[in-house]
Structure formats: C-alpha cells, structure tokens
Design a protein around this motif. Structure first.
Motif, PDB file in Angstrom:
ATOM      1  N   ALA A   1       1.067  -1.253  -0.329  1.00  0.00           N
ATOM      2  CA  ALA A   1       0.456   0.314   0.182  1.00  0.00           C
ATOM      3  C   ALA A   1       1.062   1.290  -0.130  1.00  0.00           C
ATOM      4  O   ALA A   1       0.552   2.191  -0.459  1.00  0.00           O
ATOM      5  CB  ALA A   1      -0.796   0.281   1.577  1.00  0.00           C
ATOM      6  N   GLY A   2       1.811   1.495   0.711  1.00  0.00           N
ATOM      7  CA  GLY A   2       2.665   2.248   1.071  1.00  0.00           C
ATOM      8  C   GLY A   2       3.538   2.465  -0.699  1.00  0.00           C
ATOM      9  O   GLY A   2       3.450   3.681  -0.813  1.00  0.00           O
ATOM     10  N   ARG A   3       3.545   1.315  -0.919  1.00  0.00           N
ATOM     11  CA  ARG A   3       4.938   1.645  -2.341  1.00  0.00           C
ATOM     12  C   ARG A   3       3.929   2.199  -3.363  1.00  0.00           C
ATOM     13  O   ARG A   3       3.516   3.091  -4.271  1.00  0.00           O
ATOM     14  CB  ARG A   3       4.912   0.413  -2.051  1.00  0.00           C
ATOM     15  N   ALA A   4       2.102   1.986  -3.752  1.00  0.00           N
ATOM     16  CA  ALA A   4       1.432   2.430  -4.077  1.00  0.00           C
ATOM     17  C   ALA A   4       0.671   3.546  -4.016  1.00  0.00           C
ATOM     18  O   ALA A   4      -0.021   4.215  -4.642  1.00  0.00           O
ATOM     19  CB  ALA A   4       0.073   1.506  -4.501  1.00  0.00           C
ATOM     20  N   GLY A   5       2.017   4.379  -2.410  1.00  0.00           N
ATOM     21  CA  GLY A   5       1.479   6.122  -2.561  1.00  0.00           C
ATOM     22  C   GLY A   5       0.457   6.309  -1.250  1.00  0.00           C
ATOM     23  O   GLY A   5      -0.091   7.642  -1.381  1.00  0.00           O
TER      24      GLY A   5
ATOM     25  N   LEU B   1       7.013  -3.871   7.861  1.00  0.00           N
ATOM     26  CA  LEU B   1       7.218  -2.780   8.745  1.00  0.00           C
ATOM     27  C   LEU B   1       7.950  -1.740   8.100  1.00  0.00           C
ATOM     28  O   LEU B   1       7.338  -0.620   7.976  1.00  0.00           O
ATOM     29  CB  LEU B   1       6.532  -3.132   9.281  1.00  0.00           C
ATOM     30  N   ALA B   2       9.207  -1.376   8.468  1.00  0.00           N
ATOM     31  CA  ALA B   2       9.962  -0.414   8.654  1.00  0.00           C
ATOM     32  C   ALA B   2       9.793  -0.144   7.344  1.00  0.00           C
ATOM     33  O   ALA B   2      10.056   1.515   6.473  1.00  0.00           O
ATOM     34  CB  ALA B   2      11.458  -1.204   9.349  1.00  0.00           C
ATOM     35  N   ALA B   3      10.159  -0.844   6.199  1.00  0.00           N
ATOM     36  CA  ALA B   3      10.281   0.110   4.802  1.00  0.00           C
ATOM     37  C   ALA B   3       8.705   0.467   4.053  1.00  0.00           C
ATOM     38  O   ALA B   3       8.679   0.655   3.124  1.00  0.00           O
ATOM     39  CB  ALA B   3      10.578  -1.237   3.726  1.00  0.00           C
ATOM     40  N   SER B   4       7.458  -0.025   4.921  1.00  0.00           N
ATOM     41  CA  SER B   4       6.477   0.742   4.529  1.00  0.00           C
ATOM     42  C   SER B   4       5.942   2.060   4.621  1.00  0.00           C
ATOM     43  O   SER B   4       4.596   2.099   3.599  1.00  0.00           O
ATOM     44  CB  SER B   4       5.632  -0.238   4.727  1.00  0.00           C
ATOM     45  N   GLY B   5       6.680   2.423   5.693  1.00  0.00           N
ATOM     46  CA  GLY B   5       6.479   4.170   5.287  1.00  0.00           C
ATOM     47  C   GLY B   5       5.491   4.085   6.220  1.00  0.00           C
ATOM     48  O   GLY B   5       5.327   5.838   6.448  1.00  0.00           O
ATOM     49  N   ALA B   6       4.380   3.156   6.785  1.00  0.00           N
ATOM     50  CA  ALA B   6       3.443   3.322   7.766  1.00  0.00           C
ATOM     51  C   ALA B   6       3.951   3.952   9.176  1.00  0.00           C
ATOM     52  O   ALA B   6       4.485   3.314   9.546  1.00  0.00           O
ATOM     53  CB  ALA B   6       2.710   1.296   7.801  1.00  0.00           C
ATOM     54  N   SER B   7       2.442   4.352   9.700  1.00  0.00           N
ATOM     55  CA  SER B   7       2.454   4.785  11.068  1.00  0.00           C
ATOM     56  C   SER B   7       2.019   3.359  11.785  1.00  0.00           C
ATOM     57  O   SER B   7       1.427   2.889  11.251  1.00  0.00           O
ATOM     58  CB  SER B   7       1.803   6.459  11.305  1.00  0.00           C
TER      59      SER B   7
ATOM     60  N   LEU C   1      -0.018  -7.605  -2.350  1.00  0.00           N
ATOM     61  CA  LEU C   1      -0.212  -6.798  -3.449  1.00  0.00           C
ATOM     62  C   LEU C   1      -1.639  -6.590  -3.803  1.00  0.00           C
ATOM     63  O   LEU C   1      -1.930  -6.115  -4.576  1.00  0.00           O
ATOM     64  CB  LEU C   1       0.287  -7.684  -4.621  1.00  0.00           C
ATOM     65  N   LEU C   2      -2.508  -7.753  -3.269  1.00  0.00           N
ATOM     66  CA  LEU C   2      -3.994  -8.369  -4.005  1.00  0.00           C
ATOM     67  C   LEU C   2      -4.798  -6.665  -3.280  1.00  0.00           C
ATOM     68  O   LEU C   2      -5.958  -6.070  -3.784  1.00  0.00           O
ATOM     69  CB  LEU C   2      -4.354  -9.032  -3.702  1.00  0.00           C
ATOM     70  N   VAL C   3      -4.371  -6.459  -2.087  1.00  0.00           N
ATOM     71  CA  VAL C   3      -4.620  -6.095  -0.636  1.00  0.00           C
ATOM     72  C   VAL C   3      -4.490  -4.390  -1.752  1.00  0.00           C
ATOM     73  O   VAL C   3      -5.945  -3.353  -1.668  1.00  0.00           O
ATOM     74  CB  VAL C   3      -4.726  -5.778   0.417  1.00  0.00           C
ATOM     75  N   ALA C   4      -3.291  -3.989  -1.944  1.00  0.00           N
ATOM     76  CA  ALA C   4      -3.305  -2.728  -2.695  1.00  0.00           C
ATOM     77  C   ALA C   4      -4.064  -2.312  -3.500  1.00  0.00           C
ATOM     78  O   ALA C   4      -4.611  -1.731  -4.054  1.00  0.00           O
ATOM     79  CB  ALA C   4      -2.033  -2.944  -2.168  1.00  0.00           C
ATOM     80  N   ALA C   5      -3.731  -3.460  -4.731  1.00  0.00           N
ATOM     81  CA  ALA C   5      -4.931  -3.565  -5.898  1.00  0.00           C
ATOM     82  C   ALA C   5      -6.296  -2.983  -5.580  1.00  0.00           C
ATOM     83  O   ALA C   5      -6.376  -1.981  -6.536  1.00  0.00           O
ATOM     84  CB  ALA C   5      -4.407  -4.420  -6.406  1.00  0.00           C
ATOM     85  N   ALA C   6      -6.229  -3.625  -4.819  1.00  0.00           N
ATOM     86  CA  ALA C   6      -7.926  -3.642  -4.478  1.00  0.00           C
ATOM     87  C   ALA C   6      -8.415  -2.273  -3.706  1.00  0.00           C
ATOM     88  O   ALA C   6      -9.185  -1.286  -3.659  1.00  0.00           O
ATOM     89  CB  ALA C   6      -8.550  -4.278  -3.111  1.00  0.00           C
TER      90      ALA C   6
END
Length: 402
Positions: A26-30, A160-166, A356-361
């Motif tokens: 999700a983070g990679r998708a912006g 998780l560390a690479a995701s950029g998420a809080s 990847l599927l969740v990010a696409a959705a």
C-alpha cells in the motif's frame, strides 16, 4: 479521550507478516497507512511460524497461483530488504515411503508442472545426493527448487519498517468506526482514533473477532500446531524435507490431531521439526502426544536425529477457514472493510501476493492475479447486514501471542 490524527488512506489491523506486506505494498502504491496491533510485531501466528515459502504442498488452483506469485515477490523483496531475514532458496524434497505413494506423487507433480511449478523426480538410489542422512528404504521423491525459507518475525519487521506506515503497537482496536450509512470511517483504540475510509483486517487467527467489530462475520477458527527445535547442528538437513502425507494433512478439514514431519535445517544451526494440526480452540496447553509424534516421525526420516537433543518446543494457532483459502479483498457487506486473513499455515509464504492484491483493491488498480476465489463474502448467501454502529469492545479471545 482518544487522540485524533490526520485522515489516512487505510488502517491495517495486525502487525504480522500479512499485515506488514499489506502496509508495504500500500505504501509503495502511494497510500498513507497506519498499522495497529494489540501486541508486538509478529506477536501472533507469524512469530510461531517456521517461515515456509512453499509451492510443493499446493495442488493446481487459486492458492497455488497465489503461491507462485508470492515466490517471485519474495525473491524481489529479498533483494531490496535487509539480508537478516535469512531468506534461503533451499528447495523442498517430498519423499514417498512406497511405490503406491510415489505413483500418486508423480501424478500430483505432473499437474503442478502444468501450471508453472518446477518439480523433478528423484529416484530412490539418488535421494542421498540431495540429503545424505535420509533413512533407507524410501521409494523416491520429488525435488521442488522453488520452495524457500525465511525468518518470519524478521521478515515482518523489515516489511513494516520499509512500508512508511505509522505503527501503533500495544493498542487493541476496540471499535471499527462507521458512518450513518454503514461505511467504514476508521478505528478506535484506548489511546487514539485513526480516521480512514478503508480498514484492512489482517488479524490472522483473530480475524473473526475483527470482522465482528465491523458488524459482519468471517468464520476464522484457530488450528493449533507445534514445532520442535533441536540443539545447533552442522547442516545435516539441506532442504525442507517432508513425507508425502503432509500434503493430505494440509488439505484435511479434520479437527483431530494430525502430524506429518517437516524437517529442515536453519542458518543458525537448529533443526526445526513440524508440523501438527488440530482444532482445539485457543487451548495453549502442551500436547505431549503431538510432540512425541513429531519426534518419532522426524527420526524415521532422519535416523541421525535419534540422539539429538530437543531444546524447546513452541506452538501457534493457524487461522483456518472452511475451504482452506484465505479471505482477501473488499467485503461488500461493509463498504471500506477489506480482509487479509485466514491463510492457515501458508500466511508467511502468501503474504506478498496478499499485500499486492489488497493494495490493488485499495487503489482500484488491476490485480496481479484473480482475487475472486478469495472473496470474503463467499461463506454466506445471506443479504448484507443492516448498517449499525460497531460495538465498543472486541468479542472473542484476547491473545497477544500465538
């Protein structure tokens, strides 16, 4: 009074490897994302996993399609994330005790090869070129070079560390907030409210309780499994080795105790011995019978282990769904609710493709593989529930570790 934060694109409930993979993609998708967990990173099923990345144990169908995609994605992730995830493309070796089992395994491998799995038959007289310490008398086997291994807790932490998420750990989600029309608008913990038009249920074995918070249902059940850990050894087991009956155990819906040895070495030296399966709820008591079976079956495969000390045993709860497929994607019964749970024992292996599927959705992009078989509402033919506020507290078990 909970602290209100800025509006996010999505909140992910669960900091295991599946939740971390959802956050990463999700983070990679912006997208702006928060991850919430009532425990620690990998504090549930992920932390009790062996780290299996398997295609060998899956018959042709949607789960194997997901596994093949994930195998590729894990290879790509291993190239960009820290190497301490202990990613090993060690391959798997499935062995048959007799000619009848070998014949069945041969047909099974042929069906897998037709959809992209690499599988090579290993005659009985050459099994020991792959595994010098295997027992005598085996009829043969199949080598699966795409099978791999990873250290699951580290993998979750690195994703998780690479995701950029809080990330908000030690905070139980007590409510999934909804609009008057019933759509998701965020989550509440004892410390804060996180506003978002999408919430992802990546709570693993506790996915059913999270679904209930949103006013819907998902029939996730715990399936307990044990693993033995030996003293550190030289690399006496080179691959992930298991008997062919493990495949049947994975596909079985039986609630009774089932065990079939899966034996593998690790970079640190200990040999891991799994795997048992039984549906006993969230019973965390030690099963001497399960451990006895594992030890006996491992010794039958590798007699060299007979005098090796077992240092410890651990267990966790696999998130079981009745058809053995995970629930992935949007839940049409609750607009804005997405699921990413119910992977049973394959969650670590299937995590990247799930993310990847969740990010696409979440973004409306075309998915990399068909998500239809994983649709969360497939377990009910009832009409969607009427909109109503979510309860303030979770029902169901309050476990922070597997």
């Amino acid at each position: 009074m909970p602290t209100r934060l800025r509006t996010l694109d999505a909140v992910i409930i669960g900091a295991g490897v599946v939740g971390a993979a959802c956050a990463y993609f999700a983070g990679r998708a912006g997208l702006s994302v928060a991850v919430v967990d009532r425990g620690a990173v990998a504090g549930g099923t992920t932390g009790a996993g062996e780290g299996n990345l398997l295609v060998s144990d899956k018959e042709p169908g949607p789960e194997l399609d997901l596994a093949l995609l994930s195998v590729r994605l894990w290879g790509e992730l291993a190239a960009v994330l820290p190497r301490d995830m202990e990613y090993e493309t060690k391959g798997g070796l499935v062995v048959a005790p007799d000619t009848a089992t070998l014949t069945a395994l041969r047909a099974y491998a042929a069906s897998q090869r037709a959809v992209g799995v690499e599988a090579a038959e290993i005659p009985a007289d050459t099994l020991r070129t792959l595994e010098p310490h295997l027992a005598d008398g085996l009829a043969g086997g199949f080598h699966y070079p795409q099978d791999a291994q990873i250290q699951p807790a580290r993998a979750a932490a690195r994703l998780l560390a690479a995701s950029g998420a809080s990330v908000h750990l030690g905070e139980e989600v007590t409510a999934i907030l909804r609009t008057p029309s019933g759509a998701v608008r965020g989550v509440r913990t004892a410390r804060r409210e996180l506003a978002a038009p999408a919430v992802v249920n990546a709570a693993g074995t506790w996915g059913g309780a999270v679904a209930a918070l949103a006013g819907t249902d998902l029939p996730v059940l715990p399936r307990r499994g044990f693993v033995l850990v030996t003293e550190p050894l030289p690399r006496v087991v080179r691959h992930k080795v298991y008997a062919a009956d493990y495949i049947a155990d994975v596909a079985s819906g039986s609630a009774a105790l089932q065990s079939s040895a899966v034996v593998e070495g690790t970079p640190a030296g200990p040999v891991l011995i799994g795997a048992t399966r039984e549906r006993v709820g969230f019973d965390r008591s030690l099963s001497v019978e399960a451990l006895r079976r594992l030890a006996s079956q491992a010794e039958a495969l590798f007699p060299v282990l007979a005098d090796v000390r077992v240092l410890r045993a651990y267990h966790g709860f696999r998130p079981y769904l009745p058809d053995h497929l995970p629930a992935i994607g949007p839940d049409p019964r609750v607009p804005g609710l997405h699921h990413a749970c119910g992977h049973e024992g394959a969650g670590i292996g299937l995590a990247p493709a799930t993310g990847l599927l969740v990010a696409a959705a979440l973004t409306g992009e075309t998915p990399a593989t068909d998500p239809t078989p994983f649709r969360p509402e497939r377990f009910t033919h009832d009409p969607p529930p009427a909109a109503h506020p979510a309860p303030d507290t979770a029902s169901g078990p309050r476990e922070t570790a597997p």
